[in-house]
Design an enzyme around this catalytic site. Sequence first.
Site, PDB file in Angstrom:
ATOM      1  CB  ILE A   1      -0.918   0.034   1.233  1.00 50.31           C
ATOM      2  CG1 ILE A   1      -1.580  -1.340   1.473  1.00 50.31           C
ATOM      3  CG2 ILE A   1      -1.966   1.140   1.093  1.00 50.31           C
ATOM      4  CD1 ILE A   1      -2.447  -1.831   0.351  1.00 50.31           C
ATOM      5  CB  CYS A   2       0.943   4.268   0.365  1.00 51.29           C
ATOM      6  SG  CYS A   2       1.459   5.993   0.347  1.00 51.29           S
ATOM      7  CB  SER A   3       5.684   4.884   0.657  1.00 52.50           C
ATOM      8  OG  SER A   3       5.293   4.743   2.015  1.00 52.50           O
TER       9      SER A   3
END
Length: 338
Positions: free
Chosen positions: A122-124
């Site tokens: 998720i995300c970074s």
Amino acid sequence: MQAVEHGTGGGAARRRSPRRRRIGVLVFDHVKTLDFVGPAEVFLEANQRIDSYEIVLISPDGGDIVTSLGMRVGVSSSAADAGELDTLIVPGSEVAPQVFADPELLDAVRMLAERSRRVASICSGAFALAALGLLDGRRAATHWKFTALLAARYPAVEVEPDSIFVKDGPVATSAGVAAGIDLALALVEDDLGPDHARAVAQLLLVYLRRSGGQSQFSVSLRGSAARTPVAQSIADYVAADPTRPCTVADLAAHANVSPRHVTRVMREEFGTTPIGFVNAMRLDLATRSLESGATVGRAAADAGYRSAEALRRAFVARSGVTPSEYQRRFRSAHRETA
């Protein structure tokens, strides 16, 4: 035969899946709270109809962690003791990518990924997968503010800047925060089918599939800072009145440099042509007008577009949604009262 578990208190009957899938969520200090809570809630909600998932919170050493909100969270296991997993989820952090340079955290991701059928970030969290080579030769997504850095740091990864999420074989990646919910719904759909995923989305009051990509949530040039006097002069000139004619010759004359120099500076500073920069500035101005409540026609006129239709075409090309749809989604929550 599937067993049927009857809920208490008059609730609907709940089927038990023949094999519960273990969803391992790796958490660590500074993890973004919604990045792991959102997807976990999707799998938990899926259990309301078919008891299919076991959610396991894991930290690298088995100790408590402190999230981005300052919440202390206890876990079920260390990475070494987590056992086999169906799915590993690696959430992101606002202190990325440096947080994923921690050898202990990377060792935990590596160890868990080797024992998982599929891996999702998720995300970074994509930086952790990329650092371990898990994204080499694969398409991948991350939050729009990290896409350029991910692509520059890991050239073997095919970064898709506008994707909400990407599934490439047994590895899946998503953009930031709420996009983790989108990805989790897609994984539930893979496991249990579209009808079940749709029911989960309805229970959570979210879309099963959102229209458009990340562009509708990002800002193009508002956050870009010029580094040289020429670039700053041009940026200020365009920002002062994006409605006036701004040819390359106009910009060069204002900055007292050659048109070729203007083109080179804009490429180096903003990664676009001079005309591309002007168009982006105009679109940003129109976007701000829409966010403040202006009509599409008024926003188009203020930003120098020939017509509302011209703004609509530019808006759809960049964000995948119309100006009216964007305004419905992102206009100020404050309503004017008579």
